[in-house]
Design a protein around this motif. Structure first.
Motif, PDB file in Angstrom:
ATOM      1  N   GLN A 158       0.467  -1.375  -0.116  1.00  0.00           N
ATOM      2  CA  GLN A 158       0.061   0.077   0.021  1.00  0.00           C
ATOM      3  C   GLN A 158       0.670   1.465   0.235  1.00  0.00           C
ATOM      4  O   GLN A 158       1.821   1.969   0.672  1.00  0.00           O
ATOM      5  N   ALA A 159       0.002   2.446  -0.675  1.00  0.00           N
ATOM      6  CA  ALA A 159       0.951   3.292  -1.021  1.00  0.00           C
ATOM      7  C   ALA A 159       0.619   4.351   0.495  1.00  0.00           C
ATOM      8  O   ALA A 159      -0.074   4.429   0.663  1.00  0.00           O
ATOM      9  N   GLN A 192      11.507   3.002   9.182  1.00  0.00           N
ATOM     10  CA  GLN A 192      11.845   3.852   8.587  1.00  0.00           C
ATOM     11  C   GLN A 192      10.985   3.360   7.047  1.00  0.00           C
ATOM     12  O   GLN A 192      10.720   2.189   6.652  1.00  0.00           O
ATOM     13  N   ILE A 193      10.045   4.314   5.774  1.00  0.00           N
ATOM     14  CA  ILE A 193       9.659   3.623   5.083  1.00  0.00           C
ATOM     15  C   ILE A 193      10.328   4.291   3.674  1.00  0.00           C
ATOM     16  O   ILE A 193      10.023   3.050   3.031  1.00  0.00           O
ATOM     17  N   ALA A 194      11.935   5.128   3.374  1.00  0.00           N
ATOM     18  CA  ALA A 194      11.799   4.833   2.796  1.00  0.00           C
ATOM     19  C   ALA A 194      13.089   3.923   2.435  1.00  0.00           C
ATOM     20  O   ALA A 194      13.656   3.481   3.318  1.00  0.00           O
ATOM     21  N   PHE A 195      12.795   3.273   1.153  1.00  0.00           N
ATOM     22  CA  PHE A 195      13.680   2.181   0.829  1.00  0.00           C
ATOM     23  C   PHE A 195      13.131   0.753   1.844  1.00  0.00           C
ATOM     24  O   PHE A 195      14.041   0.324   1.791  1.00  0.00           O
ATOM     25  N   ASN A 196      11.981   0.845   2.378  1.00  0.00           N
ATOM     26  CA  ASN A 196      11.748  -0.537   2.956  1.00  0.00           C
ATOM     27  C   ASN A 196      10.280  -0.046   2.617  1.00  0.00           C
ATOM     28  O   ASN A 196       9.708  -0.171   1.981  1.00  0.00           O
ATOM     29  N   ALA A 197       9.966  -1.510   3.742  1.00  0.00           N
ATOM     30  CA  ALA A 197       8.496  -1.745   3.797  1.00  0.00           C
ATOM     31  C   ALA A 197       8.248  -2.414   5.113  1.00  0.00           C
ATOM     32  O   ALA A 197       8.962  -2.990   5.853  1.00  0.00           O
ATOM     33  N   ILE A 198       7.138  -1.806   5.401  1.00  0.00           N
ATOM     34  CA  ILE A 198       6.650  -1.944   6.939  1.00  0.00           C
ATOM     35  C   ILE A 198       4.856  -2.584   6.962  1.00  0.00           C
ATOM     36  O   ILE A 198       3.888  -2.668   6.245  1.00  0.00           O
ATOM     37  N   PRO A 199       5.486  -4.400   7.544  1.00  0.00           N
ATOM     38  CA  PRO A 199       4.461  -4.895   8.082  1.00  0.00           C
ATOM     39  C   PRO A 199       3.480  -4.483   8.241  1.00  0.00           C
ATOM     40  O   PRO A 199       2.875  -5.170   9.488  1.00  0.00           O
ATOM     41  N   HIS A 200       2.850  -3.446   8.799  1.00  0.00           N
ATOM     42  CA  HIS A 200       2.170  -3.100   9.905  1.00  0.00           C
ATOM     43  C   HIS A 200       1.059  -2.048   9.363  1.00  0.00           C
ATOM     44  O   HIS A 200       2.294  -0.525   9.376  1.00  0.00           O
ATOM     45  N   ILE A 201      -0.436  -1.751   8.953  1.00  0.00           N
ATOM     46  CA  ILE A 201      -0.510  -0.593   8.937  1.00  0.00           C
ATOM     47  C   ILE A 201      -2.260  -0.553   9.725  1.00  0.00           C
ATOM     48  O   ILE A 201      -2.790  -1.934   9.865  1.00  0.00           O
ATOM     49  N   ASP A 202      -1.856   0.096  11.067  1.00  0.00           N
ATOM     50  CA  ASP A 202      -3.000   0.576  11.719  1.00  0.00           C
ATOM     51  C   ASP A 202      -2.838  -0.093  12.544  1.00  0.00           C
ATOM     52  O   ASP A 202      -1.476  -0.828  12.632  1.00  0.00           O
ATOM     53  N   SER A 203      -3.728   0.083  13.931  1.00  0.00           N
ATOM     54  CA  SER A 203      -3.075  -0.622  15.047  1.00  0.00           C
ATOM     55  C   SER A 203      -3.108  -2.230  15.072  1.00  0.00           C
ATOM     56  O   SER A 203      -4.379  -2.456  14.661  1.00  0.00           O
ATOM     57  N   PHE A 204      -2.510  -3.366  16.003  1.00  0.00           N
ATOM     58  CA  PHE A 204      -2.394  -4.415  16.398  1.00  0.00           C
ATOM     59  C   PHE A 204      -3.572  -4.523  17.450  1.00  0.00           C
ATOM     60  O   PHE A 204      -4.084  -3.703  18.282  1.00  0.00           O
ATOM     61  N   MET A 205      -4.490  -5.500  17.104  1.00  0.00           N
ATOM     62  CA  MET A 205      -5.456  -6.052  17.361  1.00  0.00           C
ATOM     63  C   MET A 205      -5.034  -7.504  18.501  1.00  0.00           C
ATOM     64  O   MET A 205      -3.756  -8.066  18.252  1.00  0.00           O
ATOM     65  N   ASP A 206      -5.830  -8.183  19.522  1.00  0.00           N
ATOM     66  CA  ASP A 206      -4.903  -8.489  20.287  1.00  0.00           C
ATOM     67  C   ASP A 206      -5.265 -10.162  19.329  1.00  0.00           C
ATOM     68  O   ASP A 206      -4.338 -11.104  19.847  1.00  0.00           O
ATOM     69  N   ASP A 207      -5.215 -11.053  18.515  1.00  0.00           N
ATOM     70  CA  ASP A 207      -5.358 -11.971  17.927  1.00  0.00           C
ATOM     71  C   ASP A 207      -4.417 -12.338  17.097  1.00  0.00           C
ATOM     72  O   ASP A 207      -3.788 -12.530  16.158  1.00  0.00           O
ATOM     73  N   VAL A 235       0.371  -4.470   4.088  1.00  0.00           N
ATOM     74  CA  VAL A 235       2.707  -3.549   3.487  1.00  0.00           C
ATOM     75  C   VAL A 235       2.719  -2.609   4.004  1.00  0.00           C
ATOM     76  O   VAL A 235       1.568  -1.593   2.291  1.00  0.00           O
ATOM     77  N   ARG A 236       2.960  -1.437   4.342  1.00  0.00           N
ATOM     78  CA  ARG A 236       3.122  -0.342   3.418  1.00  0.00           C
ATOM     79  C   ARG A 236       4.615  -0.282   2.414  1.00  0.00           C
ATOM     80  O   ARG A 236       5.111  -0.871   3.537  1.00  0.00           O
ATOM     81  N   PHE A 240       3.872   7.017  -4.156  1.00  0.00           N
ATOM     82  CA  PHE A 240       3.214   7.702  -2.972  1.00  0.00           C
ATOM     83  C   PHE A 240       0.951   6.981  -3.667  1.00  0.00           C
ATOM     84  O   PHE A 240       1.067   7.684  -2.706  1.00  0.00           O
ATOM     85  N   ILE A 241       1.392   6.874  -4.416  1.00  0.00           N
ATOM     86  CA  ILE A 241       0.165   6.015  -4.877  1.00  0.00           C
ATOM     87  C   ILE A 241       0.274   5.197  -5.503  1.00  0.00           C
ATOM     88  O   ILE A 241       0.290   5.159  -7.314  1.00  0.00           O
ATOM     89  N   GLY A 242      -0.533   4.255  -5.567  1.00  0.00           N
ATOM     90  CA  GLY A 242      -1.477   3.232  -6.052  1.00  0.00           C
ATOM     91  C   GLY A 242      -1.794   1.971  -5.063  1.00  0.00           C
ATOM     92  O   GLY A 242      -0.022   1.660  -4.559  1.00  0.00           O
ATOM     93  N   HIS A 243      -2.311   1.271  -4.479  1.00  0.00           N
ATOM     94  CA  HIS A 243      -2.008  -0.008  -3.744  1.00  0.00           C
ATOM     95  C   HIS A 243      -1.981  -1.005  -4.714  1.00  0.00           C
ATOM     96  O   HIS A 243      -2.857  -1.520  -5.404  1.00  0.00           O
ATOM     97  N   SER A 244      -1.307  -2.030  -4.577  1.00  0.00           N
ATOM     98  CA  SER A 244      -1.110  -2.803  -5.098  1.00  0.00           C
ATOM     99  C   SER A 244      -1.670  -4.283  -4.312  1.00  0.00           C
ATOM    100  O   SER A 244      -1.019  -4.530  -3.056  1.00  0.00           O
ATOM    101  N   GLU A 245      -1.830  -6.010  -4.991  1.00  0.00           N
ATOM    102  CA  GLU A 245      -1.896  -6.856  -4.598  1.00  0.00           C
ATOM    103  C   GLU A 245      -2.942  -7.760  -5.098  1.00  0.00           C
ATOM    104  O   GLU A 245      -2.738  -8.012  -6.077  1.00  0.00           O
ATOM    105  N   ALA A 246      -1.285  -9.091  -3.936  1.00  0.00           N
ATOM    106  CA  ALA A 246      -0.982 -10.098  -4.669  1.00  0.00           C
ATOM    107  C   ALA A 246      -2.749 -10.775  -4.108  1.00  0.00           C
ATOM    108  O   ALA A 246      -2.246 -11.018  -2.782  1.00  0.00           O
TER     109      ALA A 246
END
Length: 338
Positions: A158-159, A192-207, A235-236, A240-246
């Motif tokens: 996600q962008a 860090q978001i530049a040159f990286n990938a962050i597997p975390h968007i929004d808050s974590f839930m109990d599960d 994953v973030r 800048f723009i455009g969400h992709s999904e596998a």
């Protein structure tokens, strides 16, 4: 017939895109009002190429006489002001997460479940789904009708514009800073978001899932079919723009690549670009500014019976937010208000 329209959150990335989309699609508006927080009141925003609107203070605005409100100010603000606008007689199309799972609020992708819009009269509020849910539901709809989807596994890329203007600024500033050896400043993202990938968007839930992943699971069920099983990893990425999904889907009945490709091509809002060669697929760089959701890399998943995998890309500010919101408004005036 023309309608008085208010855009809440008009100075944000989605709000500005809403104003642009209203103008581009020539929505039948007799008047458009731009609303935002007190600190933005008095500033100006563009409405089309030839009009500039002065931003008014949301906190003191009287919604009496407004027909349609397009709201994208953030969930907490929307929770307060969308009901106020609805009580004043406006129909609110809300782009935040606050009302999506309310059983009395329809959650709409116009090309997927337009019939559900009739339920808006219960609260005078309509919810716009999560950006990543919209493009996924569009791709799932014709295939679900063809062979009935049992299970979906989706990983999103996600962008940063999904986190608003501040998220885009952070990617720009970090990228520039890295090239001149400045220390990395983290404000909008957890790493860090530049040159990286962050597997975390929004808050974590109990599960262990994040709220973004949860949204995709529950919203897809509400829009398409509660029997569909779905698991998501969101994953973030530094785009800048455009969400992709596998996406991998498992079906109840056999479905071939050729059948899927034909069904997707016939689905309104979907463009299939699927050539098994270099550049025979769509990436976020090509989808930015486009209305369509693009599907590429359709292929058999050999690990399950009746499985297909594909790549789905869409402009998250347009179809993922502003365009879908305006399309709901168009459907509303065409089927219910005219």
């Amino acid at each position: 017939m023309a309608y008085k329209v208010a855009v809440v959150g008009a100075t944000g990335a989605v709000g500005r895109e809403l104003l642009t989309t209203l103008s581009e699609r020539k929505f039948p508006a007799s008047e458009v009002v731009a609303l935002a927080s007190e600190r933005s009141a008095g500033s100006e925003v563009s409405y089309g190429e030839d009009h500039v609107l002065k931003v008014q203070n949301l906190a003191t605005f009287d919604f009496a006489g407004i027909d349609i409100v397009l709201s994208s100010p953030g969930a907490k603000v929307s929770a307060e002001y969308s009901p106020k606008a609805a009580q004043a007689g406006a129909v609110v199309i809300d782009n935040t997460s606050h009302f999506r799972m309310d059983p009395d609020v329809p959650l709409i992708v116009p090309e997927v479940n337009p019939e559900a819009l009739a339920g808006y009269t219960k609260r005078n509020i309509i919810a716009n789904p999560n950006c990543s849910t919209i493009q996924l539901a569009l791709a799932m709809k014709p295939l679900h009708e063809l062979a009935k989807i049992k299970r979906v596994v989706v990983s999103t890329y996600q962008a940063v514009s999904g986190a608003g203007k501040d998220g885009m600024d952070e990617l720009f500033n970090q990228t520039r800073g890295i090239f001149v050896n400045d220390p990395v400043k983290k404000e909008q993202f957890t790493k860090q978001i530049a040159f990286n990938a962050i597997p975390h968007i929004d808050s974590f839930m109990d599960d262990g899932y994040t709220k973004e992943e949860w949204k995709m699971m529950v919203e897809t069920k509400k829009i398409l079919d509660p029997s569909i099983k779905l698991t998501a990893t969101c994953v973030r990425i530094p785009v800048f723009i455009g969400h992709s999904e596998a996406v991998t889907m498992e079906f109840e009945k056999p479905i071939s690549v050729e059948q899927a490709r034909l069904a997707l091509r016939e689905q309104e809002g979907i463009t299939v670009i699927d050539h098994r060669q270099d550049e025979g697929y769509v990436t976020p760089a090509e989808c930015a500014g486009e209305d369509a959701t693009f599907v590429s890399r359709i292929r058999v998943d050999p690990t399950v019976d009746n499985g297909l995998s594909m790549w789905v890309v869409s402009d998250n500010l347009r179809k993922g937010a502003a365009l879908n919101t305006v399309q709901i408004a168009e459907l509303l005036v065409r089927e219910h208000l005219s």
